[in-house]
Design a protein around this motif. Structure first.
Motif, mmCIF file in Angstrom:
data_model
loop_
_atom_site.group_PDB
_atom_site.id
_atom_site.type_symbol
_atom_site.label_atom_id
_atom_site.label_comp_id
_atom_site.label_asym_id
_atom_site.label_seq_id
_atom_site.Cartn_x
_atom_site.Cartn_y
_atom_site.Cartn_z
ATOM 1 N N ALA A 79 -53.699 30.538 33.666
ATOM 2 C CA ALA A 79 -53.296 29.263 35.132
ATOM 3 C C ALA A 79 -52.653 30.210 36.259
ATOM 4 O O ALA A 79 -53.701 29.716 37.044
ATOM 5 N N ALA A 80 -52.042 30.698 35.876
ATOM 6 C CA ALA A 80 -51.416 31.483 37.708
ATOM 7 C C ALA A 80 -52.786 32.359 37.865
ATOM 8 O O ALA A 80 -52.914 32.687 39.734
ATOM 9 N N GLY A 81 -53.090 33.516 37.622
ATOM 10 C CA GLY A 81 -54.240 33.971 37.402
ATOM 11 C C GLY A 81 -55.235 33.115 38.246
ATOM 12 O O GLY A 81 -55.909 33.536 39.581
ATOM 13 N N ILE A 82 -55.749 32.657 37.789
ATOM 14 C CA ILE A 82 -56.793 30.814 38.596
ATOM 15 C C ILE A 82 -56.265 30.697 40.066
ATOM 16 O O ILE A 82 -57.252 30.544 40.825
ATOM 17 N N GLY A 83 -55.328 29.902 39.458
ATOM 18 C CA GLY A 83 -54.758 29.105 40.957
ATOM 19 C C GLY A 83 -54.295 29.946 41.776
ATOM 20 O O GLY A 83 -54.764 29.859 43.157
ATOM 21 N N THR A 84 -54.174 32.030 41.665
ATOM 22 C CA THR A 84 -53.759 32.397 42.661
ATOM 23 C C THR A 84 -55.194 32.713 43.445
ATOM 24 O O THR A 84 -55.103 33.275 44.791
ATOM 25 N N TRP A 85 -55.799 33.376 43.133
ATOM 26 C CA TRP A 85 -57.141 33.967 42.841
ATOM 27 C C TRP A 85 -57.756 32.609 44.068
ATOM 28 O O TRP A 85 -58.337 32.543 45.237
ATOM 29 N N LYS A 86 -57.356 31.216 43.864
ATOM 30 C CA LYS A 86 -58.305 30.271 44.525
ATOM 31 C C LYS A 86 -57.199 29.582 46.041
ATOM 32 O O LYS A 86 -57.693 29.166 46.145
ATOM 33 N N GLY A 87 -55.928 30.486 45.805
ATOM 34 C CA GLY A 87 -55.106 30.066 46.568
ATOM 35 C C GLY A 87 -54.416 28.931 46.771
ATOM 36 O O GLY A 87 -54.361 28.455 48.234
ATOM 37 N N LYS A 88 -54.429 28.452 45.696
ATOM 38 C CA LYS A 88 -53.926 27.009 45.335
ATOM 39 C C LYS A 88 -52.215 26.527 44.978
ATOM 40 O O LYS A 88 -51.635 28.247 44.674
ATOM 41 N N LYS A 89 -51.580 26.284 45.292
ATOM 42 C CA LYS A 89 -50.084 25.877 45.206
ATOM 43 C C LYS A 89 -49.699 26.094 44.286
ATOM 44 O O LYS A 89 -48.872 26.349 44.230
ATOM 45 N N TRP A 90 -50.608 25.317 43.374
ATOM 46 C CA TRP A 90 -49.781 25.328 41.694
ATOM 47 C C TRP A 90 -50.172 26.711 41.385
ATOM 48 O O TRP A 90 -48.778 26.915 40.208
ATOM 49 N N GLY A 91 -50.925 27.430 41.955
ATOM 50 C CA GLY A 91 -51.067 29.355 41.636
ATOM 51 C C GLY A 91 -50.022 29.496 42.098
ATOM 52 O O GLY A 91 -49.237 30.917 41.505
ATOM 53 N N TRP A 92 -49.431 29.168 43.254
ATOM 54 C CA TRP A 92 -47.511 29.892 43.366
ATOM 55 C C TRP A 92 -46.949 29.700 43.095
ATOM 56 O O TRP A 92 -46.108 30.439 42.519
ATOM 57 N N TRP A 93 -46.886 27.748 42.269
ATOM 58 C CA TRP A 93 -46.134 27.493 41.765
ATOM 59 C C TRP A 93 -45.824 28.645 40.281
ATOM 60 O O TRP A 93 -44.522 28.750 40.049
ATOM 61 N N LEU A 94 -47.328 28.245 39.949
ATOM 62 C CA LEU A 94 -47.331 29.360 38.227
ATOM 63 C C LEU A 94 -46.597 30.517 38.572
ATOM 64 O O LEU A 94 -46.186 31.403 37.682
ATOM 65 N N ALA A 95 -47.298 31.148 39.438
ATOM 66 C CA ALA A 95 -46.932 32.695 39.388
ATOM 67 C C ALA A 95 -45.468 32.934 39.514
ATOM 68 O O ALA A 95 -44.816 33.807 39.218
ATOM 69 N N LEU A 96 -44.771 32.343 40.165
ATOM 70 C CA LEU A 96 -43.048 32.242 40.817
ATOM 71 C C LEU A 96 -42.426 31.756 39.093
ATOM 72 O O LEU A 96 -41.399 32.553 38.999
ATOM 73 N N PHE A 97 -42.954 30.958 39.135
ATOM 74 C CA PHE A 97 -42.491 31.194 37.596
ATOM 75 C C PHE A 97 -42.614 31.839 36.286
ATOM 76 O O PHE A 97 -41.463 31.707 36.366
ATOM 77 N N TYR A 98 -43.831 32.020 36.683
ATOM 78 C CA TYR A 98 -43.797 33.308 35.339
ATOM 79 C C TYR A 98 -43.096 35.004 35.945
ATOM 80 O O TYR A 98 -41.689 35.251 35.201
ATOM 81 N N PHE A 99 -42.571 34.462 36.848
ATOM 82 C CA PHE A 99 -41.950 36.092 37.574
ATOM 83 C C PHE A 99 -40.243 35.381 37.037
ATOM 84 O O PHE A 99 -39.580 36.869 36.869
ATOM 85 N N ALA A 100 -39.878 34.385 37.199
ATOM 86 C CA ALA A 100 -38.546 33.808 36.884
ATOM 87 C C ALA A 100 -38.688 34.165 35.900
ATOM 88 O O ALA A 100 -37.470 34.061 35.497
ATOM 89 N N TYR A 101 -39.516 33.512 35.045
ATOM 90 C CA TYR A 101 -38.966 33.448 33.715
ATOM 91 C C TYR A 101 -38.865 34.434 32.644
ATOM 92 O O TYR A 101 -37.864 35.372 32.018
ATOM 93 N N THR A 102 -39.709 36.074 33.227
ATOM 94 C CA THR A 102 -40.058 37.003 33.715
ATOM 95 C C THR A 102 -38.375 37.791 33.432
ATOM 96 O O THR A 102 -37.748 39.064 32.924
ATOM 97 N N ILE A 103 -38.270 37.231 34.331
ATOM 98 C CA ILE A 103 -36.314 38.031 34.828
ATOM 99 C C ILE A 103 -35.874 37.585 33.834
ATOM 100 O O ILE A 103 -35.002 37.908 33.819
ATOM 101 N N LEU A 104 -35.764 36.305 33.701
ATOM 102 C CA LEU A 104 -34.422 35.651 32.896
ATOM 103 C C LEU A 104 -34.336 36.212 31.166
ATOM 104 O O LEU A 104 -33.696 36.666 30.759
ATOM 105 N N GLY A 105 -35.845 36.711 30.772
ATOM 106 C CA GLY A 105 -36.388 37.211 29.751
ATOM 107 C C GLY A 105 -35.671 38.398 30.085
ATOM 108 O O GLY A 105 -34.644 38.854 29.120
ATOM 109 N N GLY A 106 -35.778 39.534 31.015
ATOM 110 C CA GLY A 106 -35.205 40.478 30.763
ATOM 111 C C GLY A 106 -33.040 40.826 31.340
ATOM 112 O O GLY A 106 -32.714 41.347 30.305
#
Length: 191
Positions: A79-106
């Motif tokens: 979903a982040a990939g699709i939203g990021t490609w289309k330049g959607k605000k929700w894509g940006w938020w999902l990308a941020l969440f994905y990276f934050a979640y991965t940092i927390l996982g580390g």
């Protein structure tokens, strides 16, 4: 002589059917990586129980929680990939969440490794390399997260009015809540 004027041919028709030609190159790269990575991860998750070393030592609940988390991240990634490609605000938020979640996982890996090693014995790929992988994961995802706050990226997603610290607080807060719920449910299931 041609009457062609590039300034007058600025993209219209809903930015040529929602395709933005002002997309930063890095955003395009991450959109493709998100989508492909999420799709591959989704398929690989079908075989996860057989791929994880020592998975037989985990409780059935923990295995189910692990697989559910991996599917969740796969769907978020696509979903982040699709939203990021289309330049959607929700894509940006999902990308941020994905990276934050991965940092927390580390960070979770760094904190929980001693307990895992004690509970399950030596974890394959453990020791110094385990810590190094977690640190690299944290650093790389932190750098990409910082990239998503660059002016050109923020402008592309039309999120200039979003306060950076507030955005980070939201995505890290959601990630912390998810980790806390997973930890609590695992503790309840063990008892």
């Amino acid at each position: 002589m041609s009457n062609f004027n590039p300034q007058l041919t600025r993209y219209n028709s809903e930015e040529i059917t929602e395709g933005s030609y002002d997309r930063p190159a890095g955003v395009s790269i991450f959109a493709v990586l998100f989508t492909l990575g999420g799709a591959v991860s989704f398929i690989v998750n079908l075989f996860i129980p057989g791929l994880i070393a020592g998975v037989e030592a985990f409780s059935p609940f923990f295995k189910a929680l692990l697989v559910a988390t991996l599917y969740f991240l796969s769907v978020i990634s696509i979903a982040a990939g699709i939203g990021t490609w289309k330049g959607k605000k929700w894509g940006w938020w999902l990308a941020l969440f994905y990276f934050a979640y991965t940092i927390l996982g580390g960070l979770n890996q760094l904190i929980s490794y001693p307990g895992l090693a004690e509970a399950y014995g030596t974890v394959k790929g453990g020791g110094a390399s385990f810590y190094l992988k977690a640190i690299v994961k944290i650093v790389l995802n932190g750098l990409v997260l910082a990239y998503y706050f660059r002016e050109s990226v923020v402008s592309y997603f039309h999120v200039e009015s979003v306060a950076r610290l507030k955005a980070l607080g939201i995505v890290f807060g959601i990630g912390i809540v998810i980790f806390a719920v997973c930890t609590l449910t695992q503790l309840v299931a063990v008892r």
